[in-house]
Design an enzyme around this catalytic site. Structure first.
Site, mmCIF file in Angstrom:
data_model
loop_
_atom_site.group_PDB
_atom_site.id
_atom_site.type_symbol
_atom_site.label_atom_id
_atom_site.label_comp_id
_atom_site.label_asym_id
_atom_site.label_seq_id
_atom_site.Cartn_x
_atom_site.Cartn_y
_atom_site.Cartn_z
ATOM 1 C CG ASN A 1 51.464 -33.500 7.802
ATOM 2 O OD1 ASN A 1 51.107 -34.769 7.537
ATOM 3 N ND2 ASN A 1 50.417 -32.777 8.024
ATOM 4 C CG ASP B 1 63.339 -29.129 10.031
ATOM 5 O OD1 ASP B 1 63.165 -28.272 10.738
ATOM 6 O OD2 ASP B 1 63.068 -30.468 10.178
ATOM 7 C CE LYS C 1 47.401 -30.538 9.704
ATOM 8 N NZ LYS C 1 46.238 -30.007 8.877
ATOM 9 C CB SER D 1 45.263 -22.654 16.666
ATOM 10 O OG SER D 1 44.345 -23.621 17.233
ATOM 11 C CB THR E 1 43.860 -24.812 20.137
ATOM 12 O OG1 THR E 1 43.742 -25.877 21.107
ATOM 13 C CG2 THR E 1 45.278 -24.491 19.784
ATOM 14 C CE1 TYR F 1 49.294 -26.730 16.537
ATOM 15 C CE2 TYR F 1 47.072 -26.902 17.524
ATOM 16 C CZ TYR F 1 47.713 -26.294 16.420
ATOM 17 O OH TYR F 1 47.456 -25.532 15.428
ATOM 18 C CE LYS G 1 50.486 -23.497 15.592
ATOM 19 N NZ LYS G 1 51.261 -23.044 14.343
ATOM 20 C CG ASN H 1 41.129 -32.265 12.336
ATOM 21 O OD1 ASN H 1 42.215 -32.144 11.932
ATOM 22 N ND2 ASN H 1 40.869 -31.748 13.497
ATOM 23 C CG LEU H 2 33.127 -33.925 11.601
ATOM 24 C CD1 LEU H 2 32.973 -35.124 12.210
ATOM 25 C CD2 LEU H 2 32.481 -32.805 12.270
HETATM 26 P P1 NAD Z 1 49.856 -29.130 7.371
HETATM 27 O O1 NAD Z 1 50.512 -30.137 8.192
HETATM 28 O O2 NAD Z 1 49.165 -29.489 6.252
HETATM 29 O O3 NAD Z 1 50.981 -28.052 6.673
HETATM 30 C C1 NAD Z 1 52.148 -27.638 7.488
HETATM 31 C C2 NAD Z 1 53.527 -27.640 6.655
HETATM 32 O O4 NAD Z 1 54.539 -27.219 7.468
HETATM 33 C C3 NAD Z 1 53.563 -29.014 5.838
HETATM 34 O O5 NAD Z 1 53.822 -28.460 4.250
HETATM 35 C C4 NAD Z 1 54.655 -29.674 6.517
HETATM 36 O O6 NAD Z 1 55.485 -30.449 5.551
HETATM 37 C C5 NAD Z 1 55.252 -28.335 6.865
HETATM 38 N N1 NAD Z 1 56.424 -28.405 8.041
HETATM 39 C C6 NAD Z 1 56.210 -29.119 9.329
HETATM 40 N N2 NAD Z 1 57.252 -29.192 9.877
HETATM 41 C C7 NAD Z 1 57.922 -28.604 9.144
HETATM 42 C C8 NAD Z 1 59.377 -28.066 9.460
HETATM 43 N N3 NAD Z 1 60.130 -28.683 10.767
HETATM 44 N N4 NAD Z 1 60.147 -27.342 8.793
HETATM 45 C C9 NAD Z 1 59.860 -27.009 7.666
HETATM 46 N N5 NAD Z 1 58.335 -27.313 7.275
HETATM 47 C C10 NAD Z 1 57.806 -27.853 8.056
HETATM 48 O O7 NAD Z 1 48.991 -28.276 8.283
HETATM 49 P P2 NAD Z 1 47.879 -26.970 7.976
HETATM 50 O O8 NAD Z 1 46.506 -27.552 8.294
HETATM 51 O O9 NAD Z 1 48.076 -26.670 6.652
HETATM 52 O O10 NAD Z 1 48.318 -26.123 9.056
HETATM 53 C C11 NAD Z 1 49.213 -24.956 8.817
HETATM 54 C C12 NAD Z 1 49.316 -24.260 10.096
HETATM 55 O O11 NAD Z 1 48.179 -23.798 10.443
HETATM 56 C C13 NAD Z 1 50.135 -24.966 11.260
HETATM 57 O O12 NAD Z 1 50.923 -24.105 11.846
HETATM 58 C C14 NAD Z 1 49.039 -25.268 11.786
HETATM 59 O O13 NAD Z 1 49.382 -25.540 13.134
HETATM 60 C C15 NAD Z 1 48.016 -24.250 11.899
HETATM 61 N N6 NAD Z 1 46.686 -24.384 12.156
HETATM 62 C C16 NAD Z 1 45.767 -25.407 11.500
HETATM 63 C C17 NAD Z 1 44.530 -25.701 11.810
HETATM 64 C C18 NAD Z 1 43.789 -26.993 11.144
HETATM 65 O O14 NAD Z 1 42.853 -27.135 11.738
HETATM 66 N N7 NAD Z 1 44.601 -27.056 9.920
HETATM 67 C C19 NAD Z 1 43.890 -24.846 12.837
HETATM 68 C C20 NAD Z 1 44.586 -23.960 13.363
HETATM 69 C C21 NAD Z 1 45.944 -23.631 13.005
HETATM 70 N N1 UFG Z 2 34.487 -35.302 15.844
HETATM 71 C C1 UFG Z 2 33.836 -36.341 15.731
HETATM 72 N N2 UFG Z 2 34.507 -37.641 15.215
HETATM 73 C C2 UFG Z 2 35.674 -37.462 14.885
HETATM 74 C C3 UFG Z 2 36.414 -36.301 14.702
HETATM 75 C C4 UFG Z 2 35.659 -35.312 15.354
HETATM 76 O O1 UFG Z 2 32.676 -36.527 16.237
HETATM 77 O O2 UFG Z 2 36.091 -38.689 14.079
HETATM 78 C C5 UFG Z 2 33.861 -34.262 16.550
HETATM 79 C C6 UFG Z 2 34.728 -33.513 17.721
HETATM 80 O O3 UFG Z 2 34.229 -34.299 18.803
HETATM 81 C C7 UFG Z 2 34.262 -32.241 17.627
HETATM 82 C C8 UFG Z 2 34.109 -31.665 16.295
HETATM 83 O O4 UFG Z 2 33.770 -33.067 15.542
HETATM 84 O O5 UFG Z 2 33.104 -31.988 18.415
HETATM 85 C C9 UFG Z 2 35.130 -31.159 15.521
HETATM 86 O O6 UFG Z 2 36.484 -31.974 15.860
HETATM 87 P P1 UFG Z 2 37.719 -31.374 14.994
HETATM 88 O O7 UFG Z 2 38.754 -32.721 15.432
HETATM 89 O O8 UFG Z 2 37.679 -31.756 13.554
HETATM 90 O O9 UFG Z 2 37.984 -30.102 15.454
HETATM 91 P P2 UFG Z 2 38.596 -29.686 16.966
HETATM 92 O O10 UFG Z 2 37.628 -28.389 17.137
HETATM 93 O O11 UFG Z 2 38.505 -30.610 18.082
HETATM 94 O O12 UFG Z 2 39.963 -29.189 16.659
HETATM 95 C C10 UFG Z 2 40.547 -28.317 15.509
HETATM 96 C C11 UFG Z 2 42.071 -28.531 15.251
HETATM 97 C C12 UFG Z 2 42.844 -27.953 16.265
HETATM 98 C C13 UFG Z 2 42.424 -26.621 16.614
HETATM 99 C C14 UFG Z 2 41.073 -26.383 16.713
HETATM 100 C C15 UFG Z 2 40.810 -24.979 17.049
HETATM 101 O O13 UFG Z 2 42.194 -30.023 15.398
HETATM 102 O O14 UFG Z 2 44.098 -28.206 15.827
HETATM 103 O O15 UFG Z 2 40.432 -26.938 15.808
HETATM 104 O O16 UFG Z 2 40.667 -24.293 15.891
HETATM 105 F F1 UFG Z 2 43.236 -26.163 17.410
#
Ligand code: NAD
Ligand code: UFG
Length: 338
Positions: free
Chosen positions: A35, A58, A84, A124, A126, A148, A152, A198-199
């Site tokens: 990703n 991987d 994620k 997270s 979550t 998901y 976690k 995401n928003l």
């Molecule tokens: P991202 O997808 O941009 O980064 C994840 C990275 O892991 C990518 O570079 C992807 O190529 C790599 N990856 C995926 N599967 C793999 C595998 N099997 N082997 C090796 N590499 C692999 O996501 P991010 O937003 O940077 O998130 C990073 C971490 O933070 C994730 O574990 C995610 O669950 C956690 N997290 C993200 C958010 C968010 O909103 N972005 C919120 C809470 C937690």
């Molecule tokens: N929203 C909209 N329109 C969109 C997208 C989102 O109105 O197109 C709203 C949602 O309903 C929510 C807010 O914007 O009220 C935030 O939504 P996000 O999807 O950006 O974020 P979430 O809080 O739903 O979830 C994110 C990550 C999860 C993580 C969680 C808690 O996607 O992986 O935050 O950290 F677990």
């Protein structure tokens, strides 16, 4: 310090690499680019004028992981690699469990083989599920409501048990709230491969003309303006929290879960207004039904991060929107343009 970074090419990983390299640490990235793009790593090199080792593999590949860790012999690991997307985790749960849970187990076993005892893990908010009270503190019951979130929560448990069983081990479980924004240079940022879930990335793509309008998922919540309220955290602040967690792990043993947020809730309408100010144009919106599984409000108690990590967020919603817009407007198709 030598730091092994799984998932380092991703959104949060690449911003953390910038902070690690700028602080003079030696880094090895382990990523299968599932990703993400190698272009992100090239940009990190340009931004920092520093190089890093990269292993394309991987986390489900036990042998490759063990080899990479024993070869690099790190002082500490930051574990970002994972899947994620909440919705997707309902459709392909086994892939989520294999990547996020088995991948974490493989990593801990490889750390044992490499005699590495320090890990910072991407968890997270979550994991908390429905709020029984707000703000969420780290003692809030763990009750995730989707696969998901369960991966976690399970990975947290596995890491906690490993830390208990491993003398002198130190594990920090960082529970991120809603990471947004981009590096202030506009050179790296969030680059969703598909329609953004995401928003903020959705709003950014409306602003840049890739999407016609934002659907606001519900305006009848019990919040200031009826729209969902979240704790948005600037990805550069989040990167700094990882450095603080690594420093903490050098002086502490055991396993600690720590929230990473600002403690401030921002509604969807407030975020859209801030983005409009940042990009200087209106964002087209429509009110749509609530998204299944969404909660009204989520925000963090931040005192544990302040106490243990001596860290708190420095950047506000205007910084988040301004930096996101710079990234999006200069890279309308993300890293694909390179
Ligand atoms: P991202 O997808 O941009 O980064 C994840 C990275 O892991 C990518 O570079 C992807 O190529 C790599 N990856 C995926 N599967 C793999 C595998 N099997 N082997 C090796 N590499 C692999 O996501 P991010 O937003 O940077 O998130 C990073 C971490 O933070 C994730 O574990 C995610 O669950 C956690 N997290 C993200 C958010 C968010 O909103 N972005 C919120 C809470 C937690
Ligand atoms: N929203 C909209 N329109 C969109 C997208 C989102 O109105 O197109 C709203 C949602 O309903 C929510 C807010 O914007 O009220 C935030 O939504 P996000 O999807 O950006 O974020 P979430 O809080 O739903 O979830 C994110 C990550 C999860 C993580 C969680 C808690 O996607 O992986 O935050 O950290 F677990």
């Amino acid at each position: 310090m030598k730091v092994f970074v799984t998932g380092g090419a991703g959104y949060i990983g690449s911003h953390t690499l910038v902070a690690l390299l700028a602080a003079g640490h030696e880094v090895c990235v382990y990523d299968n680019f599932d990703n993400s793009s190698p272009v992100a790593l090239a940009r990190v090199r340009q931004l920092t004028n520093r190089d890093m080792a990269v292993v394309e593999a991987d986390v489900r590949d036990n042998d490759a992981l063990t080899r990479a860790l024993t070869d690099f012999a790190p002082d500490a690991v930051v574990h970002f690699a994972g899947l994620k997307a909440v919705g997707e985790s309902n459709d392909i749960p086994l892939r989520y469990y294999q990547t996020n849970v088995t991948g974490t187990m493989n990593l801990l076993a490889a750390m044992d083989a490499a005699r590495c005892k320090r890990i910072v893990f991407s968890s997270s908010a979550t994991v908390y599920g429905e709020a029984q009270y707000l703000p969420f503190d780290e003692e809030h019951p763990i009750a995730p409501t989707n696969p998901y979130g369960r991966t976690k929560a399970m990975a947290e448990s596995v890491i906690g048990d490993w830390a208990s069983a491993t003398p002198d081990a130190s594990a920090v479980l960082l529970r991120y709230f809603n990471p947004v924004g981009a590096h202030e240079s506009g050179r790296i940022g969030e680059d969703p491969q598909d329609i953004p879930n995401n928003l903020m990335p959705f709003v950014a793509q409306v602003a840049v003309g890739r999407r016609a309008k934002l659907s606001i998922f519900g305006d009848d919540y019990d919040t200031r303006d009826g729209t969902g309220e979240r704790d948005y955290i600037h990805v550069v602040d989040l990167a700094a929290a990882h450095l603080a967690a690594l420093e903490y792990s050098a002086r502490a043993v055991g396993c600690e879960a720590i929230n990473v947020g600002t403690g401030q809730g921002i509604t969807v309408k407030e975020l859209v207004a801030a983005y409009e100010a940042a990009c200087g144009q209106p964002i087209a919106v429509e009110i749509a039904p609530r998204r299944p599984g969404d909660v009204a409000s989520s925000y963090a108690a931040t005192t544990k991060a302040e106490r243990l990590l001596n860290w708190c967020a420095a950047l506000d919603v205007d910084d988040m929107c301004a930096n996101s817009w710079l990234w999006q407007s200069e890279n309308p198709m993300g890293f694909e343009g390179d």
